[in-house]
Each structure stands twice: as structure tokens, then as C-alpha cells.
Design a protein around this motif. Structure first.
Motif, mmCIF file in Angstrom:
data_model
loop_
_atom_site.group_PDB
_atom_site.id
_atom_site.type_symbol
_atom_site.label_atom_id
_atom_site.label_comp_id
_atom_site.label_asym_id
_atom_site.label_seq_id
_atom_site.Cartn_x
_atom_site.Cartn_y
_atom_site.Cartn_z
ATOM 1 N N ARG A 127 0.789 -1.243 0.000
ATOM 2 C CA ARG A 127 0.000 0.000 0.000
ATOM 3 C C ARG A 127 0.819 1.290 0.000
ATOM 4 N N ASN A 128 2.137 1.202 0.064
ATOM 5 C CA ASN A 128 2.927 2.430 0.177
ATOM 6 C C ASN A 128 4.157 2.388 -0.721
ATOM 7 N N LEU A 129 4.086 1.625 -1.825
ATOM 8 C CA LEU A 129 5.240 1.509 -2.698
ATOM 9 C C LEU A 129 5.528 2.830 -3.403
ATOM 10 N N SER A 130 6.796 3.159 -3.499
ATOM 11 C CA SER A 130 7.266 4.320 -4.252
ATOM 12 C C SER A 130 8.705 4.035 -4.648
ATOM 13 N N ALA A 131 9.279 4.894 -5.469
ATOM 14 C CA ALA A 131 10.680 4.709 -5.848
ATOM 15 C C ALA A 131 11.597 4.798 -4.625
ATOM 16 N N ARG A 168 0.533 9.862 -1.607
ATOM 17 C CA ARG A 168 -0.418 10.520 -2.511
ATOM 18 C C ARG A 168 0.095 10.608 -3.946
ATOM 19 N N LEU A 169 1.412 10.609 -4.132
ATOM 20 C CA LEU A 169 1.986 10.755 -5.473
ATOM 21 C C LEU A 169 1.903 9.466 -6.283
ATOM 22 N N GLU A 174 -8.704 4.090 -5.252
ATOM 23 C CA GLU A 174 -9.481 3.381 -4.233
ATOM 24 C C GLU A 174 -8.816 3.396 -2.864
ATOM 25 N N GLN A 175 -7.573 3.918 -2.778
ATOM 26 C CA GLN A 175 -6.942 4.050 -1.477
ATOM 27 C C GLN A 175 -7.377 5.321 -0.748
ATOM 28 N N THR A 199 10.462 7.101 -17.549
ATOM 29 C CA THR A 199 10.403 8.489 -17.977
ATOM 30 C C THR A 199 11.237 9.442 -17.131
ATOM 31 N N GLY A 200 11.570 9.012 -15.917
ATOM 32 C CA GLY A 200 12.261 9.901 -14.986
ATOM 33 C C GLY A 200 11.326 10.861 -14.293
ATOM 34 N N GLN A 201 10.015 10.727 -14.531
ATOM 35 C CA GLN A 201 9.010 11.625 -13.965
ATOM 36 C C GLN A 201 7.957 10.815 -13.209
ATOM 37 N N ARG A 202 7.385 11.418 -12.187
ATOM 38 C CA ARG A 202 6.284 10.772 -11.480
ATOM 39 C C ARG A 202 5.011 10.906 -12.295
#
Length: 202
Positions: A127-131, A168-169, A174-175, A199-202
Motif C-alpha cells: 500500500r505504500n510503494l514508491s521509488a 499521494r503521489l 481506491e486508497q 520516464t524519470g518523472q512521477r
């Protein structure tokens, strides 16, 4: 802190927990120590979430998921111990170099998807995956870490109505509060990370 000697602060406190590089005295092994401060541990919900994080992560035995070695309490400080990863996260690599090569996207994407196929078999959501929550071991393999927002499916004790859980990013719609997340929500997060790698972008 007991049998662990703190060496360096890796991440400052977030929700009361901080991450340190440490050495396990006797074994002389470099480890990472995640610590919940006593004043935060006094709040029942925060302590329960921290304990759920360490317990759920410890249940996961996969080459692309961070390994938990130990846990305990020392002078009111709750902590758990994991393998020590390279200091640079996937986020750091993207910020420094921009989009990754196709070969790296395929390699790291396979590592991440394999890890999540395993966690979902165990009925666990990240639920909290990010780079930022993807590190690398000494062999350069992508490692999923930071299970602070972990949820065991069918267990709603720690998620209250109206509570926003996740980054949030990256998070799936649905979260948002009062809507149920499931395995597809994690796939949305993975897709967002793959997009960022390409892409190097969020």
C-alpha cells in the motif's frame, strides 16, 4: 542500543520511527535498525502499526523483500532489525541519472513484480510503494522495503474509516478514505513506479 551499536542516521523520524545504520556487536554485521521512540509508542495505534509492520515483514521470505533479523525493546525504544541495503534508493538513482535503461527496467521490474506476487499469495498488501521504498542489495537486485502501511487482507483493525494510507503521489484512487484497497491497488503503485523508471518523472 543493547547488542546493536548505532553508527549513522539513514532516515529521520517519520510518524515517530527513525532508521539507523548499526552494527550487530559480536557478529560485526552491518544492519539497519528501525526505531519507534517512547513518546510515540505510548500511542496505542502507532505502536500497533509498528508491530504489525515488523511482524508482517518478518513473515515474508523472498529474495526481493527486505529481510528481518531481530526485534525488541530497549529502554522504551521499540525496534526491529533488517539487512543493510545500499544507501541509494531507486528514487536516488532516477534523480541522479534520469530514466533507466530498458535492461534495468526489465530487471528491476521483474524483481518488484516477483516480490509482490509473493506478498499477495500471503494475503499481504504493501500500500505504500514508491521509488523511495525500493532499495538495492550488494548484488544490485531491487529490494522492496518500508512496509509501514502494510495491511493483511481481511484484517481491518488498524485502518479506520476516513484514514488515508499511502503516498499521494503514487496511490490508486481506491486508497482514498472509505474505499477498499486490494491487490490491484498494489499493481497500480507498481505501474506508477515503472512509469517513473521509464520516464524519470512521477
Amino acid at each position: 542500543m543493547g547488542k546493536y551499536e548505532l553508527l549513522d542516521l539513514i532516515e529521520p523520524p517519520g510518524e515517530g520511527a527513525a532508521l539507523y545504520k548499526a552494527v550487530q556487536v559480536g557478529l560485526e554485521r552491518a544492519v539497519a535498525l528501525k526505531v519507534l521512540f517512547p513518546e510515540e509508542a505510548e500511542e496505542e495505534a502507532k505502536l500497533a502499526r509498528f508491530q504489525r509492520e515488523q511482524q508482517a515483514t518478518a513473515q515474508l521470505n523472498h529474495g526481493s523483500i527486505i529481510t528481518v533479523y531481530d526485534s525488541g525493546v530497549h529502554n522504551g525504544f521499540h525496534y526491529y532489525v533488517t539487512e543493510f541495503l545500499q544507501r541509494k534508493t531507486l528514487s536516488d538513482r532516477i534523480q541522479e541519472s534520469g530514466p533507466l535503461s530498458q535492461a534495468d527496467i526489465l530487471k528491476f521490474g521483474h524483481n518488484i513484480l516477483s516480490a509482490f506476487a509473493y506478498t499477495h499469495e500471503k494475503r499481504i498488501l504493501h500500500r505504500n510503494l514508491s521509488a523511495k521504498s525500493i532499495g538495492f542489495d550488494l548484488r544490485g537486485r531491487a529490494i522492496v522495503k518500508d512496509f509501514a502501511a502494510v495491511k493483511v487482507l481481511d484484517d481491518t483493525k488498524l485502518t479506520h474509516s476516513g484514514e488515508l494510507v499511502g503516498n499521494r503521489l503514487y496511490m490508486a484512487p481506491e486508497q482514498l478514505p472509505d474505499q477498499a484497497a486490494d491487490e490491484r491497488s498494489d499493481l497500480y503503485l507498481i505501474s506508477a513506479v515503472l512509469y517513473e523508471m521509464a520516464t524519470g518523472q512521477r
